[in-house]
Write a protein that holds these residues in place. Structure first.
Motif, PDB file in Angstrom:
ATOM      1  N   LEU A 156       0.832  -1.204   0.000  1.00 17.85           N
ATOM      2  CA  LEU A 156       0.000   0.000   0.000  1.00 17.85           C
ATOM      3  C   LEU A 156       0.868   1.257   0.000  1.00 17.85           C
ATOM      4  O   LEU A 156       0.547   2.247  -0.649  1.00 17.85           O
ATOM      5  CB  LEU A 156      -0.933   0.005   1.220  1.00 17.85           C
ATOM      6  N   ARG A 157       1.972   1.215   0.735  1.00 18.57           N
ATOM      7  CA  ARG A 157       2.887   2.364   0.739  1.00 18.57           C
ATOM      8  C   ARG A 157       3.527   2.546  -0.633  1.00 18.57           C
ATOM      9  O   ARG A 157       3.637   3.659  -1.144  1.00 18.57           O
ATOM     10  CB  ARG A 157       3.958   2.167   1.810  1.00 18.57           C
ATOM     11  N   HIS A 158       3.963   1.435  -1.243  1.00 18.61           N
ATOM     12  CA  HIS A 158       4.509   1.504  -2.607  1.00 18.61           C
ATOM     13  C   HIS A 158       3.465   2.086  -3.564  1.00 18.61           C
ATOM     14  O   HIS A 158       3.785   2.879  -4.457  1.00 18.61           O
ATOM     15  CB  HIS A 158       4.920   0.113  -3.100  1.00 18.61           C
ATOM     16  N   SER A 159       2.227   1.669  -3.370  1.00 20.75           N
ATOM     17  CA  SER A 159       1.150   2.121  -4.257  1.00 20.75           C
ATOM     18  C   SER A 159       0.924   3.619  -4.111  1.00 20.75           C
ATOM     19  O   SER A 159       0.744   4.329  -5.109  1.00 20.75           O
ATOM     20  CB  SER A 159      -0.143   1.363  -3.939  1.00 20.75           C
ATOM     21  N   ALA A 160       0.924   4.102  -2.874  1.00 26.70           N
ATOM     22  CA  ALA A 160       0.724   5.540  -2.636  1.00 26.70           C
ATOM     23  C   ALA A 160       1.816   6.343  -3.336  1.00 26.70           C
ATOM     24  O   ALA A 160       1.538   7.348  -3.997  1.00 26.70           O
ATOM     25  CB  ALA A 160       0.737   5.818  -1.133  1.00 26.70           C
ATOM     26  N   ALA A 161       3.069   5.883  -3.209  1.00 24.74           N
ATOM     27  CA  ALA A 161       4.179   6.588  -3.852  1.00 24.74           C
ATOM     28  C   ALA A 161       4.037   6.555  -5.372  1.00 24.74           C
ATOM     29  O   ALA A 161       4.280   7.560  -6.059  1.00 24.74           O
ATOM     30  CB  ALA A 161       5.508   5.956  -3.432  1.00 24.74           C
TER      31      ALA A 161
END
Length: 357
Positions: free
Chosen positions: A285-290
């Motif tokens: 999810l963090r990778h996706s946000a970035a």
């Protein structure tokens, strides 16, 4: 023989810029701090009393590795680390193979043997490195506590290639829909993707750090080299948090059955599997946000600051997702622009000059 602790430190309780109380003291000319994790003075005073009492405990003589791991684990428990279950698992793995030896007996060959045995058990390099990273952290902790002189070692296995997995907006929406019957997980997913923070930062978040008046969220003090952010709330995230605040029964934003949730790993995996998205993990999810930030063409300095990472890391890992990523370079090397004189493409000239059979 371990040296007894200096019990004459002048421990003081101070409030930091974020409003949290910290214990401060000076050791061998260096100022040290330990966060109480609370803005309430009474709770912070209790933390200080417990902290000072722990400092008075004399170090053991010639501790074996299992005792060091146990002490390190207890310290992290006392600090309230959200990753405590991972630390416990790693400590158990190390103790099973090296628990009965003394720290000075740990050599590079010892570490290599551990990696070989764990590999034979079917354990991957990433897990082996996590175990050994916990061992290294525990040894350094014991050295700071003046129990031992920590041995040094190198990682015996290479780090796995970094995964660049990310989820589309449609996949995240499907995940949230699947989590509707598990409110704490639905809130976790919404908050994690909207804020772009790590799992630990989201699970650690308390309601006193959600400022509805200023429309800001303070994810608190950095943990090691893991930065945490102070960010604004989007309209949708604010409405979601306002709804869950009315239902709250604990100080923590992510709660389940009246208790704070330390980890969503298992619940998240079950939800992702049901949604047909087993490749998505909390960190994805963090990778996706970035990735979404870059795809929208948002300034990298702002994106990095929002996520709590350096601009270099942000650019190196996620820069390729920018809509104009390296377009100017590709344009500069466009070989079809070379033949300016004829104003014709080289392959067109070849076609015109070719004789029919």
């Amino acid at each position: 023989m371990g040296r007894p602790r200096n019990t004459t430190f002048n421990y003081k309780l101070k409030r930091n810029r974020s409003g949290y109380f910290e214990v401060k003291w000076t050791d061998e000319g260096r100022t040290k701090t330990a966060s109480s994790g609370s803005k309430d003075r009474e709770a912070a005073e209790l933390f200080l009393a417990q902290f000072v009492e722990r400092q008075r405990i004399a170090p053991p003589e010639q501790p074996i590795v299992s005792l060091i791991l146990s002490g390190y684990y207890e310290e992290k428990m006392f600090e309230g680390r959200s990753s405590i279950e991972d630390i416990k698992r790693n400590c158990t793995n190390i103790s099973r193979h090296m628990g009965k030896i003394f720290p000075h007996q740990i050599s590079q060959n010892t570490i290599k043997d551990y990696a070989k045995k764990r590999g034979a058990e079917g354990v991957g390099n990433a897990s082996i490195r996590q175990d050994l990273a916990t061992l290294r952290a525990a040894l350094h902790w014991a050295e700071r506590e003046k129990w031992i002189i920590a041995p040094k070692f190198k990682m015996p296995v290479a780090a796995p290639e970094a995964r660049q997995e990310w989820a589309t907006r449609e996949e995240v929406s499907a995940l949230i829909r699947e989590a509707e019957q598990t409110p704490h997980l639905s809130l976790f997913i919404t908050l994690a993707i909207s804020a772009g923070q790590r799992k630990g930062a989201v699970c650690d978040l308390t309601w006193d750090r959600v400022d509805f008046d200023r429309n800001r969220i303070d994810f608190g003090k950095d943990v090691g080299n893991k930065k945490r952010s102070f960010i604004p709330m989007s309209k949708g995230l604010r409405e979601t948090l306002e709804y869950y605040k009315r239902l709250a029964t604990t100080d923590h934003v992510i709660e389940y059955h009246g208790k704070p949730v330390k980890d969503v790993k298992k619940a998240f995996k079950r939800c992702a599997d049901r949604a047909g998205l087993p490749h998505i993990t909390p960190h994805v999810l963090r990778h996706s946000a970035a990735t979404w930030i870059v795809m929208e063409g948002i300034d990298k300095a702002k994106g990095a600051r929002y996520l709590g990472m350096s601009e270099d890391v942000f650019e190196n890992i996620y820069g390729k997702h920018a809509p104009d990523y390296l377009d100017s370079v590709a344009d500069a090397l466009d070989v079809t622009k070379i033949n300016h004189a004829s104003h014709e493409k080289p392959y067109l000239k070849l076609t015109k000059n070719r004789k029919s059979p």
